[in-house]
Write a protein that holds these residues in place. Sequence first.
Motif, PDB file in Angstrom:
ATOM      1  N   THR A 100      -0.615  -9.694   7.398  1.00 43.34           N
ATOM      2  CA  THR A 100      -1.885  -9.598   6.686  1.00 43.34           C
ATOM      3  C   THR A 100      -1.803  -8.555   5.569  1.00 43.34           C
ATOM      4  O   THR A 100      -0.817  -7.805   5.444  1.00 43.34           O
ATOM      5  CB  THR A 100      -3.004  -9.226   7.665  1.00 43.34           C
ATOM      6  OG1 THR A 100      -2.724  -7.930   8.221  1.00 43.34           O
ATOM      7  CG2 THR A 100      -3.077 -10.239   8.808  1.00 43.34           C
ATOM      8  N   TRP A 101      -2.887  -8.512   4.779  1.00 47.83           N
ATOM      9  CA  TRP A 101      -2.964  -7.509   3.718  1.00 47.83           C
ATOM     10  C   TRP A 101      -3.012  -6.102   4.293  1.00 47.83           C
ATOM     11  O   TRP A 101      -2.509  -5.161   3.698  1.00 47.83           O
ATOM     12  CB  TRP A 101      -4.196  -7.760   2.851  1.00 47.83           C
ATOM     13  CG  TRP A 101      -4.021  -8.894   1.889  1.00 47.83           C
ATOM     14  CD1 TRP A 101      -4.549 -10.146   1.967  1.00 47.83           C
ATOM     15  CD2 TRP A 101      -3.217  -8.883   0.709  1.00 47.83           C
ATOM     16  NE1 TRP A 101      -4.136 -10.914   0.906  1.00 47.83           N
ATOM     17  CE2 TRP A 101      -3.313 -10.153   0.109  1.00 47.83           C
ATOM     18  CE3 TRP A 101      -2.419  -7.910   0.095  1.00 47.83           C
ATOM     19  CZ2 TRP A 101      -2.653 -10.487  -1.060  1.00 47.83           C
ATOM     20  CZ3 TRP A 101      -1.759  -8.234  -1.080  1.00 47.83           C
ATOM     21  CH2 TRP A 101      -1.880  -9.513  -1.643  1.00 47.83           C
ATOM     22  N   PHE A 102      -3.635  -5.959   5.470  1.00 41.97           N
ATOM     23  CA  PHE A 102      -3.686  -4.646   6.108  1.00 41.97           C
ATOM     24  C   PHE A 102      -2.280  -4.187   6.483  1.00 41.97           C
ATOM     25  O   PHE A 102      -1.922  -3.015   6.270  1.00 41.97           O
ATOM     26  CB  PHE A 102      -4.575  -4.719   7.355  1.00 41.97           C
ATOM     27  CG  PHE A 102      -4.618  -3.426   8.131  1.00 41.97           C
ATOM     28  CD1 PHE A 102      -5.402  -2.358   7.700  1.00 41.97           C
ATOM     29  CD2 PHE A 102      -3.854  -3.273   9.285  1.00 41.97           C
ATOM     30  CE1 PHE A 102      -5.434  -1.163   8.407  1.00 41.97           C
ATOM     31  CE2 PHE A 102      -3.884  -2.079   9.993  1.00 41.97           C
ATOM     32  CZ  PHE A 102      -4.675  -1.023   9.560  1.00 41.97           C
ATOM     33  N   ASN A 103      -1.491  -5.096   7.033  1.00 40.37           N
ATOM     34  CA  ASN A 103      -0.112  -4.741   7.385  1.00 40.37           C
ATOM     35  C   ASN A 103       0.699  -4.399   6.139  1.00 40.37           C
ATOM     36  O   ASN A 103       1.489  -3.446   6.140  1.00 40.37           O
ATOM     37  CB  ASN A 103       0.549  -5.891   8.138  1.00 40.37           C
ATOM     38  CG  ASN A 103      -0.089  -6.144   9.491  1.00 40.37           C
ATOM     39  OD1 ASN A 103      -0.691  -5.241  10.064  1.00 40.37           O
ATOM     40  ND2 ASN A 103       0.023  -7.363   9.992  1.00 40.37           N
ATOM     41  N   ALA A 104       0.509  -5.180   5.081  1.00 41.91           N
ATOM     42  CA  ALA A 104       1.244  -4.922   3.842  1.00 41.91           C
ATOM     43  C   ALA A 104       0.862  -3.571   3.249  1.00 41.91           C
ATOM     44  O   ALA A 104       1.722  -2.814   2.783  1.00 41.91           O
ATOM     45  CB  ALA A 104       0.973  -6.041   2.841  1.00 41.91           C
ATOM     46  N   THR A 105      -0.438  -3.257   3.276  1.00 35.53           N
ATOM     47  CA  THR A 105      -0.895  -1.974   2.740  1.00 35.53           C
ATOM     48  C   THR A 105      -0.364  -0.808   3.564  1.00 35.53           C
ATOM     49  O   THR A 105       0.096   0.199   3.019  1.00 35.53           O
ATOM     50  CB  THR A 105      -2.429  -1.931   2.697  1.00 35.53           C
ATOM     51  OG1 THR A 105      -2.915  -3.027   1.928  1.00 35.53           O
ATOM     52  CG2 THR A 105      -2.910  -0.632   2.084  1.00 35.53           C
ATOM     53  N   SER A 106      -0.423  -0.960   4.878  1.00 37.58           N
ATOM     54  CA  SER A 106       0.084   0.102   5.755  1.00 37.58           C
ATOM     55  C   SER A 106       1.576   0.317   5.537  1.00 37.58           C
ATOM     56  O   SER A 106       2.057   1.461   5.467  1.00 37.58           O
ATOM     57  CB  SER A 106      -0.194  -0.255   7.215  1.00 37.58           C
ATOM     58  OG  SER A 106      -1.580  -0.412   7.443  1.00 37.58           O
ATOM     59  N   LEU A 107       2.326  -0.785   5.429  1.00 36.13           N
ATOM     60  CA  LEU A 107       3.768  -0.669   5.209  1.00 36.13           C
ATOM     61  C   LEU A 107       4.069  -0.018   3.868  1.00 36.13           C
ATOM     62  O   LEU A 107       4.953   0.841   3.760  1.00 36.13           O
ATOM     63  CB  LEU A 107       4.404  -2.055   5.282  1.00 36.13           C
ATOM     64  CG  LEU A 107       5.927  -2.125   5.198  1.00 36.13           C
ATOM     65  CD1 LEU A 107       6.551  -1.409   6.394  1.00 36.13           C
ATOM     66  CD2 LEU A 107       6.400  -3.571   5.150  1.00 36.13           C
ATOM     67  N   THR A 108       3.314  -0.402   2.827  1.00 35.95           N
ATOM     68  CA  THR A 108       3.527   0.173   1.496  1.00 35.95           C
ATOM     69  C   THR A 108       3.234   1.667   1.485  1.00 35.95           C
ATOM     70  O   THR A 108       4.004   2.463   0.931  1.00 35.95           O
ATOM     71  CB  THR A 108       2.645  -0.548   0.468  1.00 35.95           C
ATOM     72  OG1 THR A 108       2.950  -1.939   0.465  1.00 35.95           O
ATOM     73  CG2 THR A 108       2.880   0.026  -0.922  1.00 35.95           C
ATOM     74  N   LEU A 109       2.127   2.061   2.094  1.00 34.41           N
ATOM     75  CA  LEU A 109       1.782   3.481   2.136  1.00 34.41           C
ATOM     76  C   LEU A 109       2.797   4.274   2.955  1.00 34.41           C
ATOM     77  O   LEU A 109       3.133   5.409   2.597  1.00 34.41           O
ATOM     78  CB  LEU A 109       0.372   3.651   2.725  1.00 34.41           C
ATOM     79  CG  LEU A 109      -0.783   3.127   1.871  1.00 34.41           C
ATOM     80  CD1 LEU A 109      -2.108   3.286   2.609  1.00 34.41           C
ATOM     81  CD2 LEU A 109      -0.828   3.858   0.529  1.00 34.41           C
ATOM     82  N   GLY A 110       3.274   3.690   4.030  1.00 34.18           N
ATOM     83  CA  GLY A 110       4.271   4.381   4.847  1.00 34.18           C
ATOM     84  C   GLY A 110       5.568   4.615   4.093  1.00 34.18           C
ATOM     85  O   GLY A 110       6.110   5.734   4.096  1.00 34.18           O
ATOM     86  N   PHE A 111       6.063   3.569   3.417  1.00 36.48           N
ATOM     87  CA  PHE A 111       7.288   3.727   2.635  1.00 36.48           C
ATOM     88  C   PHE A 111       7.072   4.669   1.458  1.00 36.48           C
ATOM     89  O   PHE A 111       7.982   5.436   1.092  1.00 36.48           O
ATOM     90  CB  PHE A 111       7.779   2.368   2.137  1.00 36.48           C
ATOM     91  CG  PHE A 111       8.571   1.609   3.158  1.00 36.48           C
ATOM     92  CD1 PHE A 111       9.801   2.071   3.587  1.00 36.48           C
ATOM     93  CD2 PHE A 111       8.087   0.437   3.697  1.00 36.48           C
ATOM     94  CE1 PHE A 111      10.535   1.383   4.526  1.00 36.48           C
ATOM     95  CE2 PHE A 111       8.810  -0.261   4.646  1.00 36.48           C
ATOM     96  CZ  PHE A 111      10.043   0.211   5.069  1.00 36.48           C
ATOM     97  N   ALA A 112       5.912   4.617   0.835  1.00 43.52           N
ATOM     98  CA  ALA A 112       5.632   5.528  -0.280  1.00 43.52           C
ATOM     99  C   ALA A 112       5.624   6.975   0.191  1.00 43.52           C
ATOM    100  O   ALA A 112       6.139   7.873  -0.494  1.00 43.52           O
ATOM    101  CB  ALA A 112       4.294   5.168  -0.923  1.00 43.52           C
ATOM    102  N   PHE A 113       5.031   7.214   1.357  1.00 34.35           N
ATOM    103  CA  PHE A 113       5.001   8.567   1.895  1.00 34.35           C
ATOM    104  C   PHE A 113       6.411   9.084   2.187  1.00 34.35           C
ATOM    105  O   PHE A 113       6.707  10.269   1.992  1.00 34.35           O
ATOM    106  CB  PHE A 113       4.156   8.591   3.174  1.00 34.35           C
ATOM    107  CG  PHE A 113       4.099   9.938   3.843  1.00 34.35           C
ATOM    108  CD1 PHE A 113       3.275  10.941   3.353  1.00 34.35           C
ATOM    109  CD2 PHE A 113       4.890  10.217   4.950  1.00 34.35           C
ATOM    110  CE1 PHE A 113       3.221  12.187   3.961  1.00 34.35           C
ATOM    111  CE2 PHE A 113       4.849  11.452   5.562  1.00 34.35           C
ATOM    112  CZ  PHE A 113       4.014  12.440   5.075  1.00 34.35           C
TER     113      PHE A 113
END
Length: 271
Positions: A5-18
């Motif tokens: 989902t978009w929530f999973n994609a957003t969480s993954l993106t923020l995690g990798f960005a961090f």
Amino acid sequence: MTRFTWFNATSLTLGFAFLYLPMVILIIFSFNASNLVTVWAGFSTKWYGELFQNEAYLDAAWVTLQVAVLSSTIATVLGTMAAYLLIRGGRFAGRTLFSGMIYAPLVMPEVITGLSLLLLFIGIGLDRGVLTIVLAHTTFSMCFVSVVVSSRLTSFDRSLEEAALDLGCTPFQAFRLVTLPIIAPAVISGWLLAFTLSLDDLVIASFTSGPSATTLPIKLFSAIRLGVTPEINALSTLLIAVVTIGVITASLISKRQAVLRARDEAQAARA
């Protein structure tokens, strides 16, 4: 099946960005022409040239590499021996104490380990230098090797050793020709883990190092206390590049071995 989902994609993106965005920024500013690490003044590689002319960093890197190779090799030998004794030695007097002493550095704070080793070296009159750092790193990394090798020996099929003994091998020959080649991936993994821990260590090395031997983490920590310089960014970028190349190489080797193993199994099944 779980949907992406978009929530999973957003969480993954923020995690990798961090995790990786600070590294990306550091790499970009390592090519900054300015003396200020936060002000971009154009692309330049001059800091890499100055880094390779900095004798202090080069000496610290050489000491770190020496210590890492020596300590990880000794820790691998001792850790493998300890793991073999714990798994194959059965019950013997003092087994519980021996096991506790092997695994104690896993939960012992590094400050306590470094301080106790410092007091030991002072008590026996051993001057601090490369030797003391090697001994200290061997002490705390041996337990990690023992854990890795023990996990492999636990699942090892002992009938292979028994077959070698029945065919006339001595216990040492059975270990050298049968057991060691099978557990070699675990032994190599233990060596790499000990090597990485030695390269990364700061606390224990700060207690056991002397004026004649300064490791790269100690040198970097001392320099950062005075402020981050473009040379530090360049050095950090080189370390990231080395780690990245190592990880990619290991992944390609593992993938190739998996492909060869699958091909051999397919050929054996057809035969």
